[in-house]
Design a protein around this motif. Structure first.
Motif, PDB file in Angstrom:
ATOM      1  N   GLU A 227     -33.664  14.038   7.528  1.00 21.25           N
ATOM      2  CA  GLU A 227     -32.410  13.912   8.278  1.00 21.25           C
ATOM      3  C   GLU A 227     -31.824  12.549   7.973  1.00 21.25           C
ATOM      4  OE1 GLU A 227     -32.239  13.573  12.601  1.00 21.25           O
ATOM      5  OE2 GLU A 227     -30.444  14.834  12.594  1.00 21.25           O
ATOM      6  N   CYS A 228     -30.630  12.578   7.432  1.00 21.84           N
ATOM      7  CA  CYS A 228     -29.970  11.325   7.069  1.00 21.84           C
ATOM      8  C   CYS A 228     -29.619  10.558   8.335  1.00 21.84           C
ATOM      9  CB  CYS A 228     -28.712  11.633   6.269  1.00 21.84           C
ATOM     10  SG  CYS A 228     -27.721  10.177   5.942  1.00 21.84           S
ATOM     11  N   VAL A 229     -29.781   9.263   8.279  1.00 21.94           N
ATOM     12  CA  VAL A 229     -29.488   8.405   9.436  1.00 21.94           C
ATOM     13  C   VAL A 229     -28.031   8.579   9.891  1.00 21.94           C
ATOM     14  CG1 VAL A 229     -28.946   6.428   7.965  1.00 21.94           C
ATOM     15  CG2 VAL A 229     -29.649   6.032  10.292  1.00 21.94           C
ATOM     16  N   PHE A 230     -27.154   8.940   8.962  1.00 24.36           N
ATOM     17  CA  PHE A 230     -25.739   9.083   9.325  1.00 24.36           C
ATOM     18  C   PHE A 230     -25.441  10.437   9.957  1.00 24.36           C
ATOM     19  CE2 PHE A 230     -26.010   6.387   5.490  1.00 24.36           C
ATOM     20  CZ  PHE A 230     -25.811   5.179   6.136  1.00 24.36           C
ATOM     21  N   ASP A 231     -26.399  11.348   9.883  1.00 24.97           N
ATOM     22  CA  ASP A 231     -26.213  12.652  10.537  1.00 24.97           C
ATOM     23  C   ASP A 231     -26.871  12.674  11.903  1.00 24.97           C
ATOM     24  OD1 ASP A 231     -24.788  13.718   8.477  1.00 24.97           O
ATOM     25  OD2 ASP A 231     -26.508  14.694   7.513  1.00 24.97           O
ATOM     26  N   ALA A 232     -27.716  11.681  12.172  1.00 22.70           N
ATOM     27  CA  ALA A 232     -28.447  11.680  13.438  1.00 22.70           C
ATOM     28  C   ALA A 232     -27.456  11.551  14.588  1.00 22.70           C
ATOM     29  CB  ALA A 232     -29.440  10.525  13.460  1.00 22.70           C
ATOM     30  N   ILE A 233     -27.665  12.374  15.606  1.00 20.56           N
ATOM     31  CA  ILE A 233     -26.748  12.348  16.742  1.00 20.56           C
ATOM     32  C   ILE A 233     -27.305  11.427  17.829  1.00 20.56           C
ATOM     33  CG2 ILE A 233     -25.716  13.753  18.572  1.00 20.56           C
ATOM     34  CD1 ILE A 233     -25.823  16.052  16.395  1.00 20.56           C
ATOM     35  N   LYS A 234     -28.611  11.481  18.032  1.00 19.55           N
ATOM     36  CA  LYS A 234     -29.254  10.592  18.997  1.00 19.55           C
ATOM     37  C   LYS A 234     -30.453   9.944  18.347  1.00 19.55           C
ATOM     38  CE  LYS A 234     -28.373  11.690  23.827  1.00 19.55           C
ATOM     39  NZ  LYS A 234     -27.125  11.447  24.077  1.00 19.55           N
ATOM     40  N   PRO A 235     -30.523   8.645  18.206  1.00 18.48           N
ATOM     41  CA  PRO A 235     -29.423   7.722  18.477  1.00 18.48           C
ATOM     42  C   PRO A 235     -28.371   7.783  17.372  1.00 18.48           C
ATOM     43  CG  PRO A 235     -31.275   6.529  17.542  1.00 18.48           C
ATOM     44  CD  PRO A 235     -31.699   7.955  17.644  1.00 18.48           C
ATOM     45  N   ASP A 236     -27.144   7.526  17.728  1.00 16.60           N
ATOM     46  CA  ASP A 236     -26.076   7.568  16.721  1.00 16.60           C
ATOM     47  C   ASP A 236     -25.934   6.182  16.090  1.00 16.60           C
ATOM     48  OD1 ASP A 236     -25.222   6.529  19.115  1.00 16.60           O
ATOM     49  OD2 ASP A 236     -23.172   7.263  18.922  1.00 16.60           O
ATOM     50  N   TRP A 237     -26.785   5.935  15.128  1.00 14.92           N
ATOM     51  CA  TRP A 237     -26.824   4.615  14.491  1.00 14.92           C
ATOM     52  C   TRP A 237     -25.454   4.222  13.960  1.00 14.92           C
ATOM     53  CZ3 TRP A 237     -31.078   2.169  15.618  1.00 14.92           C
ATOM     54  CH2 TRP A 237     -32.272   2.887  15.803  1.00 14.92           C
ATOM     55  N   VAL A 238     -24.801   5.181  13.360  1.00 14.98           N
ATOM     56  CA  VAL A 238     -23.464   4.920  12.845  1.00 14.98           C
ATOM     57  C   VAL A 238     -22.539   5.924  13.499  1.00 14.98           C
ATOM     58  CG1 VAL A 238     -21.997   4.848  10.807  1.00 14.98           C
ATOM     59  CG2 VAL A 238     -24.380   4.165  10.627  1.00 14.98           C
ATOM     60  N   GLY A 239     -21.496   5.442  14.147  1.00 17.14           N
ATOM     61  CA  GLY A 239     -20.573   6.342  14.832  1.00 17.14           C
ATOM     62  C   GLY A 239     -19.815   7.214  13.847  1.00 17.14           C
ATOM     63  N   LYS A 240     -19.296   8.316  14.364  1.00 13.46           N
ATOM     64  CA  LYS A 240     -18.528   9.213  13.494  1.00 13.46           C
ATOM     65  C   LYS A 240     -17.108   8.715  13.287  1.00 13.46           C
ATOM     66  CE  LYS A 240     -19.283  13.854  13.520  1.00 13.46           C
ATOM     67  NZ  LYS A 240     -19.398  15.210  14.040  1.00 13.46           N
TER      68      LYS A 240
END
Lengths: 320, 340
Positions: A227-240
């Motif tokens: 799972e890419c860190v940018f797709d993670a929803i929780k925690p949302d390391w990088v906002g959408k």
């Protein structure tokens, strides 16, 4: 039909007939004359869909990691640059080397669709391609076009380290004896010489136009996280949210994740719809890793792994 | 209002004048690519571009947009709405992009009224520009769009070599033209014929795609094996949807940085992303590339027609030009017609 295409089809047909593999990933004719599209051949009857020409720009190794749960063995067509991805994926234990049959094709350089489209009418169907010294004659249903190769090479091809694949179970085509022209990093040195303010200005302007389509990540043979860190929803390391600060975080994080692992295939640069020179970031890290750790371009040899993931007593530490 | 004429050397004056009392949005060349940007004057505006990499959709439906903000330390817990946009002029939009805004109207200004969109739409005057040339990927004709017409625009400019023909299409356009009347002269009557000649190459050169029967065929193609075959090469990026002038799916996200202050924003989302349809609990109605690829083409060519009576594509060619793996909607249309 060129000799390489002919031999490629023969090789693919035999691999499928002998049931050595159940799929061959290669290039087929594209919807426009100077494009190809990845094709997935599962029957010896379909090998005629495979082609080799100077428009085989895509790196195909990423499909191996996309299909890592595919039950059978797969064959994949690689150029020199892409072939580094084979070792890379094996070193990261994404695809065991023995699950892949590598069909390597020596490559003298690929031609850019964008550059060609700005020079000639590319909208026809490709009939034939003939190399004539410095020129290439592209014969299409809309006419024949002669183009100077040096004007339409993909940028990455002007500094090629491996014209011949670093790994291949079957080599199709004659080895290329042209001396490799590894990057001397002149361009990177130009950016290194900039002041922090100048660097920030340049990069923030580039990141500002990123649309976060993730084409760079999705085409990258080094981007293999479950799972890419940018797709993670929780925690949302990088906002959408699409703004320059989130975009910057995306690009820099991705670059750091690839430090010592990027095989320098240049696909990120090619696929970016906004022409962001993403590869410059990876090049800078490549240069640093080479200078600090005496690293080869990742994936150049079977041995080795992520230079950042290893520890050696003699590692430099003057920056600590 | 009768057709007007604008001398080429007056374009910059027109843009400067517009920029004095409106936010001016126009195509500029930025680091080698053409993009629509808010500009302060006519300086740097390019009107002979073929297609902006990203459509001007962003000025009606921004890729990322704040909806409201709040401060929980404020005893009233008041929701602070966002301010609307100033009066704006979108200058130099191509006919396909103008048509795409009419399609977005069907989504955002119909059964559900989207205040964010409608505010921007109402406050924007659209000055379109006909196409004298087209890209190798253009096929607007397939959707009944013409390089020399721009239904939905308020003013339409056509490059006639030494001058622009200016057609006033709406009341909004008339107001704008009246405010700048000193820069226009009356067309001498030769404009219409000259326009037809000027835009003929774009009509002639573009891809000819025939949509006859495609919708009816797609009605029965949900389970067709073609989708699995075509989707194999898709890498699941969002390029096609983010450069598309009609794609309009979005996500809504709260941001509060673990403090009492925060805001809610919406941002464009892509049906090509795996987590677009992933539901709470992990259910995934579109588990593979096959379902996602099918969704994109079905939405453009079938569902949009069912819902709004029009195709959800304008033939701008952006997705097929930018797709890293040459997944080409024009080729898909032709394949739909061929397959059994």
């Amino acid at each position: 039909m060129n000799k390489v295409t002919e031999n490629l089809r023969k090789t693919a047909a035999k691999l499928l007939q002998d049931k050595e593999v159940d799929m061959v990933i290669g290039y087929g004719l594209g919807s426009e004359a100077v494009r190809t599209q990845p094709v997935f051949i599962t029957s010896p009857d379909d090998v005629d869909k495979l082609v080799w020409n100077p428009f085989c720009v895509n790196g195909l190794t990423k499909y191996l990691s996309d299909m890592k749960d595919h039950p059978g063995k797969m064959a994949v067509v690689v150029k020199g640059c892409d072939s580094r991805g084979i070792y890379r994926l094996a070193q990261d234990s994404i695809i065991p080397r023995d699950k892949v049959v590598v069909i390597g094709i020596p490559c003298a350089g690929q031609l850019s669709y964008t550059k060609l489209a700005s020079k000639i009418d590319v909208s026809g169907q490709l009939k034939d391609v003939e190399e004539k010294g410095e020129d290439v004659v592209i014969k299409t249903s809309k006419g024949d076009f002669t183009v100077k190769k040096s004007e339409v090479f993909l940028d990455k091809c002007t500094t090629c380290e491996h014209h011949n694949p670093v790994v291949a179970d079957h080599v199709v085509g004659d080895a290329i004896n042209t001396c490799p022209t590894p990057d001397n990093y002149d361009e990177i040195k130009k950016y290194e010489a900039m002041s922090p303010e100048e660097k920030a200005k340049f990069w923030l302007s580039q990141f500002g136009r990123c649309i976060r389509c993730y084409a760079c990540r999705n085409t990258c043979p080094g981007c293999t996280c479950r799972e890419c860190v940018f797709d993670a929803i929780k925690p949302d390391w990088v906002g959408k949210e699409i703004d320059v600060s989130e975009n910057e975080l995306f690009h820099l994080t991705r670059a750091f994740h690839l430090a010592g692992r990027c095989v320098d295939c240049g696909e990120c640069d090619r696929v970016c719809p906004m022409d962001i020179p993403i590869r410059l970031l990876n090049k800078k890290l490549l240069k640093d890793c080479k200078e600090l750790f005496n690293m080869e371009t990742p994936g150049s040899t079977e041995e080795g792994g992520s230079v950042i993931g290893q520890y050696r007593l003699e590692d430099p530490e003057e920056f600590m | 209002m009768a057709d007007k004429s604008l001398k080429k050397d007056q374009v910059k004056n027109l843009l400067n004048k517009i920029a004095q009392s409106n936010q001016l949005i126009a195509p500029i060349l930025s680091d080698g690519i053409t993009l629509f940007k808010p500009v302060q004057s006519g300086e740097g505006v390019v009107l002979d571009y073929q297609n902006a990499v990203v459509p001007p959709k962003d000025f009606f439906f921004p890729q990322s947009e704040k909806m409201f903000s709040y401060d929980m330390s404020d005893p009233s817990w008041a929701i602070k709405p966002e301010e609307g946009v100033p009066n704006r002029v979108l200058f130099g939009a191509r006919p396909c992009d103008v048509k795409s805004i009419l399609l977005l109207d069907k989504v955002f200004d119909a059964e559900f009224r989207d205040d964010f969109y409608i505010d921007k739409r109402n406050k924007t005057t659209i000055v379109a520009i006909s196409c004298n040339d087209c890209r190798h990927t253009c096929f607007c004709g397939a959707f009944g769009i013409s390089p020399g017409k721009a239904e939905g625009a308020d003013l339409l400019l056509t490059d006639l070599g030494d001058r622009y023909l200016v057609e006033v299409l709406t009341d909004k356009g008339e107001t704008l033209a009246a405010n700048c009347s000193d820069l226009f002269s009356n067309d001498d009557g030769s404009g219409a014929a000259a326009k037809e000649k000027a835009t003929a190459p774009a009509l002639e050169k573009q891809m000819k795609i025939d949509l006859e029967g495609v919708k009816a065929k797609l009605d029965n193609m949900f389970d067709h094996p073609m989708w699995a075959a075509e989707s194999l090469r898709c890498i699941g990026c969002g390029t096609c949807t983010f450069v598309c002038p009609t794609c309009h799916c979005f996500d809504i996200v709260d941001f509060n940085n673990q403090s009492s202050v925060g805001y809610r924003y919406r941002c464009a989302d892509s049906c090509q992303f795996a987590n677009f349809t992933r539901a709470a609990g992990g259910h995934q109605p579109r588990p593979s590339k096959m379902e996602r690829t099918r969704q994109r083409f079905m939405h453009k060519l079938r569902y949009f027609v069912d819902r709004y009576g029009d195709f959800g594509c304008v033939g701008c060619g952006r997705c097929l030009e930018k797709c890293p793996v040459n997944l080409d909607i024009a080729q898909i249309i032709n394949k739909v017609k061929e397959v059994g």
